[in-house]
Design a protein around this motif. Structure first.
Motif, PDB file in Angstrom:
ATOM      1  N   UNK A  47      20.271   3.583  14.981  1.00 47.45           N
ATOM      2  CA  UNK A  47      21.064   2.813  16.298  1.00 47.45           C
ATOM      3  C   UNK A  47      21.216   3.807  17.377  1.00 47.45           C
ATOM      4  N   UNK A  48      21.282   5.048  17.315  1.00 42.07           N
ATOM      5  CA  UNK A  48      21.373   5.919  18.546  1.00 42.07           C
ATOM      6  C   UNK A  48      19.968   5.758  19.506  1.00 42.07           C
ATOM      7  N   UNK A  49      18.748   5.689  18.424  1.00 42.01           N
ATOM      8  CA  UNK A  49      17.682   5.502  19.353  1.00 42.01           C
ATOM      9  C   UNK A  49      17.690   4.364  20.098  1.00 42.01           C
ATOM     10  N   UNK A  50      18.211   3.158  19.336  1.00 50.75           N
ATOM     11  CA  UNK A  50      17.929   1.916  19.962  1.00 50.75           C
ATOM     12  C   UNK A  50      18.995   1.622  21.212  1.00 50.75           C
ATOM     13  N   UNK A  51      19.950   2.714  21.100  1.00 50.39           N
ATOM     14  CA  UNK A  51      20.853   2.872  22.296  1.00 50.39           C
ATOM     15  C   UNK A  51      20.087   3.317  23.526  1.00 50.39           C
ATOM     16  N   UNK A  52      19.369   4.342  23.382  1.00 48.18           N
ATOM     17  CA  UNK A  52      18.653   5.214  24.263  1.00 48.18           C
ATOM     18  C   UNK A  52      17.544   4.103  24.785  1.00 48.18           C
ATOM     19  N   UNK A  53      16.923   3.463  23.769  1.00 46.65           N
ATOM     20  CA  UNK A  53      15.611   2.618  24.062  1.00 46.65           C
ATOM     21  C   UNK A  53      16.367   1.369  25.117  1.00 46.65           C
ATOM     22  N   UNK A  54      17.586   1.014  24.263  1.00 45.64           N
ATOM     23  CA  UNK A  54      18.092  -0.243  25.093  1.00 45.64           C
ATOM     24  C   UNK A  54      18.480  -0.178  26.489  1.00 45.64           C
ATOM     25  N   UNK A  55      18.783   1.304  26.820  1.00 44.36           N
ATOM     26  CA  UNK A  55      19.104   1.486  28.376  1.00 44.36           C
ATOM     27  C   UNK A  55      17.859   1.630  29.163  1.00 44.36           C
ATOM     28  N   UNK A  56      16.855   1.980  28.601  1.00 46.41           N
ATOM     29  CA  UNK A  56      15.672   1.989  29.323  1.00 46.41           C
ATOM     30  C   UNK A  56      15.075   0.455  29.485  1.00 46.41           C
ATOM     31  N   UNK A  57      15.384  -0.489  28.428  1.00 51.27           N
ATOM     32  CA  UNK A  57      14.922  -1.667  28.488  1.00 51.27           C
ATOM     33  C   UNK A  57      15.716  -2.583  29.622  1.00 51.27           C
ATOM     34  N   UNK A  58      17.134  -2.272  29.455  1.00 57.01           N
ATOM     35  CA  UNK A  58      17.898  -3.242  30.462  1.00 57.01           C
ATOM     36  C   UNK A  58      17.698  -2.696  31.969  1.00 57.01           C
ATOM     37  N   UNK A  59      17.523  -1.541  32.035  1.00 55.24           N
ATOM     38  CA  UNK A  59      17.380  -0.982  33.482  1.00 55.24           C
ATOM     39  C   UNK A  59      15.891  -0.948  34.129  1.00 55.24           C
ATOM     40  N   UNK A  60      14.866  -1.059  33.268  1.00 53.86           N
ATOM     41  CA  UNK A  60      13.531  -1.094  33.935  1.00 53.86           C
ATOM     42  C   UNK A  60      12.735  -2.056  33.437  1.00 53.86           C
ATOM     43  N   UNK A  61      12.611  -2.371  32.061  1.00 53.93           N
ATOM     44  CA  UNK A  61      11.892  -3.179  31.285  1.00 53.93           C
ATOM     45  C   UNK A  61      12.167  -4.582  31.809  1.00 53.93           C
ATOM     46  N   UNK A  62      13.585  -5.044  31.468  1.00 51.60           N
ATOM     47  CA  UNK A  62      13.753  -6.579  31.660  1.00 51.60           C
ATOM     48  C   UNK A  62      13.886  -6.929  33.169  1.00 51.60           C
ATOM     49  N   UNK A  63      14.319  -6.237  33.891  1.00 48.11           N
ATOM     50  CA  UNK A  63      14.137  -6.614  35.448  1.00 48.11           C
ATOM     51  C   UNK A  63      12.621  -6.713  35.843  1.00 48.11           C
TER      52      UNK A  63
END
Lengths: 394, 580
Positions: free
Chosen positions: B316-332
């Protein structure tokens, strides 16, 4: 090929007489360099210092870190600007502040070259390019510069490294390149800032002898900074022992070692046994271990004094010869270090003496013996602030 | 055999050759003077320009409708988003530096996220993802809800709202906190934490009683840095806040100058000064805190400790780190990409209608966007080169010629624009250089000068650290070998600074080519740049072209940043490669 005065010829030259004009290669007069410490206080790194260095001389600036030796060297190179004073190199003022018109010649315009502690080889240039650089700057002519650089590399014994980058070399090889770069332009004065401190002992000894041979052969004036007394003794025609930005003693290695001018010099150069006491008359000093016979300078008679003596001047004797300066002692520690035996002896009530004997270890820890020293080998000095630390043992 | 070129007999009096006076000294003095004039001149002219009208301007500013609400909005948006950013930034830094959730590349990517996807692209991307009707995420949620029989016609997400605004603010503030806290953790001796573990404290207790208190100055410093950045951030509130009717200070200043006719420059200047004072106060507080922290958290050489095993919390911790990158960079970025390939923006992606029309329009067909792209890229190249080379010369000249206070002063002035907000700098350029006697309004020259001043701090910081890495002895050795300062700079210092300067160049290029705040105030139809045109397209609602333009800018930024990161690491290895 170069006709130079023999290096030793100027060794007697001790003229640090501020009033007289000097013919020395390097003349330092009243140079002071203060640094402002955090908080605003001015700390003198070099303090009103006078020094004459003769032509072809090998002068070593010796002292512990913080004594001002590197700052003085950098002032000669023009890398530090003194607060005041005057520096003349080769008869031309390169720095003057305080009286007359201010002079401050840039480092690149001074007739000196320098070898740095960190070698300071440029990592983006080959060995050849590094060595050719000073000639390209001073005379231009890339082709001749490269040819001279090739010869300089051969001179320091590494012609095969010409196309290598500094990152590909060992520490000893880098040092040879740095030495070639310092010598290539044929400057009359070469400054050395602890150039041998970063390599292991074997390489250091080898380079030291080569450096000495080159200096004798090429005849340049060398000013050499080090904190290593062994290095200083083996290289110098004269040693200047620095303390708190001033010259504590200036003299040949023999003078410095055998006739130290102060407890500080005695302690810093070699191992020194120290006893404090009261000079009763011109031949007697009263100490914790009894009366010591020594030659007391007239000025110190009746004053507290410091007695300094070298461990190798003491002798352990058996039997009870009735010589002066003989005391019963206990062997607290006996160590065989190869070239000699080193003893720590207890004398009297808690006084310890370092005694070195060139033979095998013949006295065991805990045994009793007698120890003696020739009165001529006891140096009587004024008491200084370092005296209470007692004898040193290295 | 003596091999040196020593003369056979030494000259009687070795003459000191006259020092060759190169042009480097006077040239660098001229450069420093020009830079000081450019940095300090415009703000002074701006303030002086108010002159006797200052009282009138202040009362006009006070009388602005909704002034109180606007200031309150600014404070609320900043306090909440900075708070969230501190929590997330600390958590990410701790996870990445101290636990086995660590992912090597994340610690390199996370601090540069705002460069990979510039805030304007991120804000537009999130508008495309989460606007109430046509947002892709909303479309997906509604479709999923429909499958289980729940009918939703609008929403449920709405990025044009307080939560939306604070969310996107937070995304862009996190890297600032992360950067300072991660650096502090890296310098904090792990033995302190290991000693606490051996002393019987559990991981959570160690974190609470040892780790976080030890880096508290860095946390505070990071929070203040985030505050400085957030206060000056214009792109996010102009895209998301305007539609939600939440106006903040930065947006008001720009609106007074660009959207009102005639422009209310004096009122904008008064508000700009308020912004300047607020940023300066935060910046000074940050400097004070970080200066104190040097004494508070110094440990010698940081030793690598064993990373804390998170066990079942690791994934879950890794998912949180990757989730941040996902919502900040990848999704937009994906949102922008999808819209750029569609004929128009709609929540339902029609894969049959994918087309490159918007790209051909933006890159070729439409003159405004084409010119803007060309201008931005050229300005990026020229301004980055000028700023970095200028900063390198100034850094070296300051170290060679200047001592004490004067050196501190010159180095300080090159950092000064960083403590003013971009809005204030642009405002000052409008006030000082746009009108007579310079008359630079609407010219590319005005943009060039403004960009160089705006991003001088970044160029200067990288030049100074590159110079520090070269070290004094290499330059001193060159001087003693007879090379005057100019030659020393050219032959020794500059070649050795190159890897560090290249990184600084890439940074300034990306910042200039993606700049929006200064661009929106200084660019017009005669000198369009990407930033100003992007906002025009947003206002006009031409979404596919807007998205295509943002995709191009993001792709260029990301490419330059990633290549430079690669080169910088490679550059650091270059000597060892030779060694091999």
């Amino acid at each position: 090929m170069t006709a130079r005065a023999p290096a030793r010829a100027t060794a007697e030259h001790t003229g640090t007489d501020p009033g007289e004009p000097s013919t020395a290669e390097i003349v330092v007069r009243g140079v002071t360099k203060t640094f402002t410490r955090r908080g605003g206080a001015d700390v003198p790194a070099v303090d009103d210092l006078d020094l004459d260095i003769g032509h072809g001389e090998f002068l070593v600036l010796l002292g512990p870190s913080g004594c001002g030796k590197t700052t003085l060297l950098r002032c000669l190179a023009g890398l530090e600007t003194p607060s005041r004073g005057e520096i003349t190199i080769g008869g031309r003022a390169v720095f003057r502040a305080g009286r007359g018109a201010r002079v401050d010649v840039a480092p690149e315009a001074r007739p000196v070259s320098m070898m740095f502690q960190s070698y300071a080889l440029w990592p983006h240039m080959t060995a050849l390019a590094n060595v050719a650089y000073p000639l390209e700057n001073r005379r231009g002519g890339r082709r001749e510069a490269r040819a001279a650089a090739d010869r300089a590399l051969a001179l320091v014994g590494v012609p095969e490294l010409a196309e290598q980058y500094p990152g590909q070399m060992s520490g000893g090889q880098q040092q040879r390149i740095a030495l070639a770069r310092a010598l290539v332009a044929g400057q009359d004065v070469v400054l050395f800032d602890e150039p041998l401190s970063n390599v292991d002992a074997k390489v250091r000894d080898q380079l030291r002898f080569e450096l000495l041979a080159l200096q004798r052969r090429l005849g340049f004036t060398a000013v050499y900074v080090t904190h290593d007394q062994h290095e200083a003794m083996s290289l110098a025609t004269r040693i200047a022992v620095l303390h708190a930005g001033r010259i504590e003693q200036l003299g040949t290695p023999e003078e410095i070692y055998n006739r130290p001018a102060s407890g500080y010099v005695a302690r810093f150069v070699g191992v020194s046994n120290e006893l404090t006491g009261q000079a009763l008359d011109p031949t007697t000093v009263q100490t914790d271990i009894g009366e010591v016979t020594a030659r007391v300078p007239t000025a110190l008679v009746g004053h507290p004094v410091l007695l300094a003596s070298r461990p190798e001047r003491w002798r352990i004797v058996t039997g009870t010869p009735d010589e002066p300066n003989t005391w019963p002692a206990t062997v607290d520690l006996a160590v065989f270090v190869g070239s000699r035996s080193e003893y720590m002896l207890g004398v009297g009530d808690g006084t310890r003496l370092a005694v070195w004997d060139s033979g095998a270890t013949s006295h065991t820890t805990g045994s009793r013996c007698r120890v003696t020293i020739d009165p001529a080998d006891v140096r009587v000095l004024p008491v200084d602030e370092g005296a209470d630390e007692g004898s040193s043992w290295s | 055999m003596v091999v040196t070129a020593r003369p056979a007999t030494p000259p009687a009096t070795p003459a000191v050759p006259p020092a060759r006076r190169g042009l480097f000294g006077p040239g660098s003095a001229l450069l420093v003077t020009a830079v000081v004039a450019l940095v300090l001149g415009p703000p002074m002219v701006m303030v002086a320009g108010l002159g006797s009208g200052v009282g009138q301007a202040v009362s006009a500013a006070v009388a602005l409708p909704g002034l109180g609400t606007m200031l309150l909005n600014t404070v609320i948006a900043l306090v909440i988003s900075t708070g969230c950013a501190v929590v997330l930034g600390c958590l990410f830094a701790w996870l990445d530096e101290r636990t086995d959730a660590h992912l090597g590349w994340v610690s390199r990517i996370l601090p540069v996220v705002p460069l990979l996807v510039p805030p304007i692209a991120g804000a537009i991307g999130w508008a495309l993802l989460a606007s109430p009707n046509a947002g892709f995420l909303n479309g997906a949620i509604r479709a999923a809800a429909g499958l289980v029989g729940i009918e939703i016609t609008s929403g449920p997400l709405d990025v044009f709202s307080w939560p939306g605004l604070v969310f996107v603010y937070t995304l862009y503030l996190v890297p600032h906190v992360y950067l300072t806290v991660a650096a502090a953790l890296r310098n904090l001796d792990p033995a302190m934490e290991e000693a606490a573990r051996v002393g019987g404290a559990g991981p959570a207790r160690v974190l609470r009683t040892v780790t976080l208190p030890s880096v508290r100055p860095a946390i505070l410093g990071g929070a203040l840095l985030a505050g400085v950045f957030g206060l000056a951030l214009y792109s996010v509130p102009v895209i998301l806040g305007t539609q939600a009717r939440i106006e903040v200070l930065a947006v008001t200043v720009v609106r007074l100058l660009t959207a009102e006719f005639p422009p209310r420059t004096d009122v904008a200047i008064v508000l700009g000064l308020v912004l300047f004072l607020a940023v300066t106060a935060l910046y000074l507080a940050q400097v004070a805190v970080l200066r104190r922290s040097r004494f508070a958290t110094i440990s010698g050489r940081a030793a690598r400790g064993t990373r804390l095993r998170l066990g079942r919390w690791r994934a879950p911790s890794r998912a949180l780190l990757l989730g941040y990158l996902l919502v900040t960079a990848v999704l937009p970025f994906l949102g922008l990409l999808v819209v750029s390939l569609q004929p128009f923006w709609s929540a339902n992606i029609r894969f049959s209608a994918l087309q490159l029309d918007a790209f051909s329009e933006v890159l070729v067909g439409r003159r405004l966007t084409r010119d803007a792209l060309v201008n931005s890229v050229l300005l990026g190249l020229v301004a980055a080169t000028a700023a970095v080379l200028g900063a390198a010369v100034i850094a070296y000249a300051a170290r060679t010629y200047l001592r004490g206070t004067l050196r501190t002063l010159v180095n300080g002035i090159t950092k000064l624009p960083g403590t003013m907000s971009h809005i204030v700098v642009a405002l000052a350029f409008v006030a000082a250089l746009a009108g007579p006697p310079f008359g630079l309004a609407g010219t590319v020259m005005l943009l060039f000068l403004a960009y160089v001043v705006l991003y001088l701090p970044q160029a200067s910081v990288s030049a100074e650290s590159a110079l520090a890495q070269v070290g004094d002895p290499l330059a001193e050795a060159s001087r003693v070998c007879g090379a005057p300062p100019g030659r020393t700079f050219r032959r020794v210092v500059l070649p050795l600074m190159t890897p560090g300067l290249a990184a600084g160049w890439a940074l300034v290029f990306v910042l200039v080519s993606g700049d929006i705040t200064a661009s929106v105030m200084l660019a017009g139809t005669t000198n369009p740049v990407v930033g100003s045109v992007t906002l025009d397209l947003w206002t006009n609602g031409t979404y596919p072209q807007l998205a295509a333009l943002s995709v191009v800018v993001t792709a260029v930024s990301a490419a330059v940043v990633l290549v430079s990161m690669r080169l910088t690491r490679g550059g650091g290895r270059a000597p060892s490669r030779r060694r091999g």
